[in-house]
Design an enzyme around this catalytic site. Structure first.
Site: not given
Ligand code: GLU
Length: 420
Positions: A107
């Site tokens: 993240k």
């Molecule tokens: N931000 C989204 C999540 O928390 C998607 C992450 C992604 O598509 O890599 O799952």
């Protein structure tokens, strides 16, 4: 709960430990997951429109890549800090494992308030951030995506910046791009669609009819809007929605399309929405409404112990990451409220990110219908596995989900072994 008393990464570790014990694992089996594999902190200077220089803090945390490249979104928010990004990266590892896609977890985030930044400033922040994290990302290394307050435009800048540095186009470096630059059209609505599919799966298991079910949604951004629209199409009554400015309630249900049009792309605040029979309520009042389905679709740490005691909904579907604290979770369980955990309920986004990445790698394009069919298949398979564990082990659905996810990661790690 004040932010200083709440550490989401610590909460994740407690639940992980409990899952490990319930699976009969030894600490050595999963110790490695307690610390993210790599953390990068960057400083992002930009020259603002008024000529002044401002320096923002940015992060990219890579939690685990045993099962595939690191994968996870990038969020822009004033509350971003290292503990939050760590927890979000850890949840990505568990989420990708749970739905069995070949990714690990990561993240990223920038501590900023995008509502106070112009498009030019946002573009500069994004390009500089991409340059700073470039050494650790890559199509087979770490693939960013949208998260809170980031969107297809921001993904386009990441794609462009990375491609400029490398000297050729690499669309698979990021997912959630616009369709015109190799994005998957269905990606934008995928998390909200996944929430709807999960609710359908739940109602099917419970042999209940979704028609007429009342729904309250905290957060009317990308995820909340799509979930609201699709649930309405399935016959639900969306009686309350909210954003940072507060909530609105309508007993006989909103015309979701009308609400979406009102909010529009400039993100007009719900506080300004006026209509007959519409009552303005606070965000915490929304959480306590007597509805069938409550969908927290905003940020973490929303359902605290205090809130949990007053929740009247039958089902809580976690569209946001980490909306329920551990203590609150125990209270909901003791009250017999069914909670579908985030790592299952909101996995639709990363599943379709995976489909976008696969298409980019192969330079092909799928029809939306194919994407949505495959999304449903993967989510339903994960749902069934979680449900089975929940019934077999007599644990909460969150614990069942953690157990399924952790088992898969531990098995992968065992087969691969620890290097050297
Ligand atoms: N931000 C989204 C999540 O928390 C998607 C992450 C992604 O598509 O890599 O799952």
């Amino acid at each position: 709960m004040p932010k200083e008393e709440y550490n989401p990464y610590q909460e994740l570790l407690y639940t992980l430990d409990e899952a490990g014990q319930k699976l009969g694992l030894t600490k050595d089996d999963y110790k490695i997951l307690e610390k993210p594999e790599r953390e990068l902190k960057v400083s992002i200077p930009i020259e603002k429109d008024d000529g002044k220089v401002e320096v923002f803090d940015g992060y990219r945390v890579q939690h685990c890549n045993s099962r595939g490249p690191y994968k996870g979104g990038v969020r822009y928010h004033p509350d971003v800090d290292i503990d939050e990004i760590r927890a979000l990266a850890g949840w990505m590892t568990l989420k990708c494992s749970l739905v069995d896609i070949p990714y690990g977890g990561a993240k990223g985030g920038i501590k900023c308030d995008p509502s106070e930044l112009s498009q030019t400033e946002l573009k500069k922040i994004t390009r500089r951030y991409t340059t700073m994290i470039e050494p650790i990302i890559g199509i087979d290394k770490d693939i960013p995506a949208p998260d809170v307050n980031t969107n297809a435009q921001i993904m386009s800048w990441i794609y462009d910046t990375y491609s400029m540095i490398k000297g050729h186009n690499i669309p698979g470096i990021v997912t959630g791009k616009p369709h015109i630059i190799e994005g998957c059209l269905a990606r934008q609505g995928a998390t909200g669609r996944g929430v709807m599919i999960t609710i359908l799966n739940l109602y099917k298991k419970l042999k209940k009819d979704l028609k007429g079910a009342t729904v309250a949604i905290q957060g009317f951004g990308n995820v909340g809007q799509v979930a609201a629209q699709l649930l309405k199409e399935k016959g639900c009554k969306v009686v309350a929605v909210s954003d940072v400015s507060g909530g609105i309630y309508k007993e006989d249900g909103f015309d979701v399309l009308d609400l979406k049009n009102f909010v529009g792309s400039e993100r007009k605040r719900l506080l300004e929405y006026e209509d007959t029979n519409v009552k303005h309520i606070s965000n915490s009042e929304l959480l306590k409404l007597d509805v069938d389905i409550l969908i927290p679709a905003a940020l973490e740490n929303q359902i605290t112990e205090k809130v949990a005691k007053e929740i009247k909904a039958k089902y809580v579907i976690e569209a946001a990451n980490g909306p329920t604290t551990r203590k609150a979770d125990e209270i909901l369980e003791s009250k017999g409220i069914v909670v579908i955990p985030d790592i299952l309920a909101n996995a639709g986004g990363v599943i379709v990110s995976y489909f976008e990445w696969v298409q980019n790698k192969e330079s092909v394009r799928w029809e939306d219908s194919r994407t949505n069919r495959r999304l449903k298949k993967l989510l339903t398979k994960a749902f069934d596995q979680v449900w089975l564990k929940y019934e077999e082990q007599k644990v909460s659905l969150r614990m069942a989900a953690y157990m399924v996810a952790l088992q898969r990661i531990v098995e992968t790690k065992k087969i691969r072994g620890i290097f050297p």
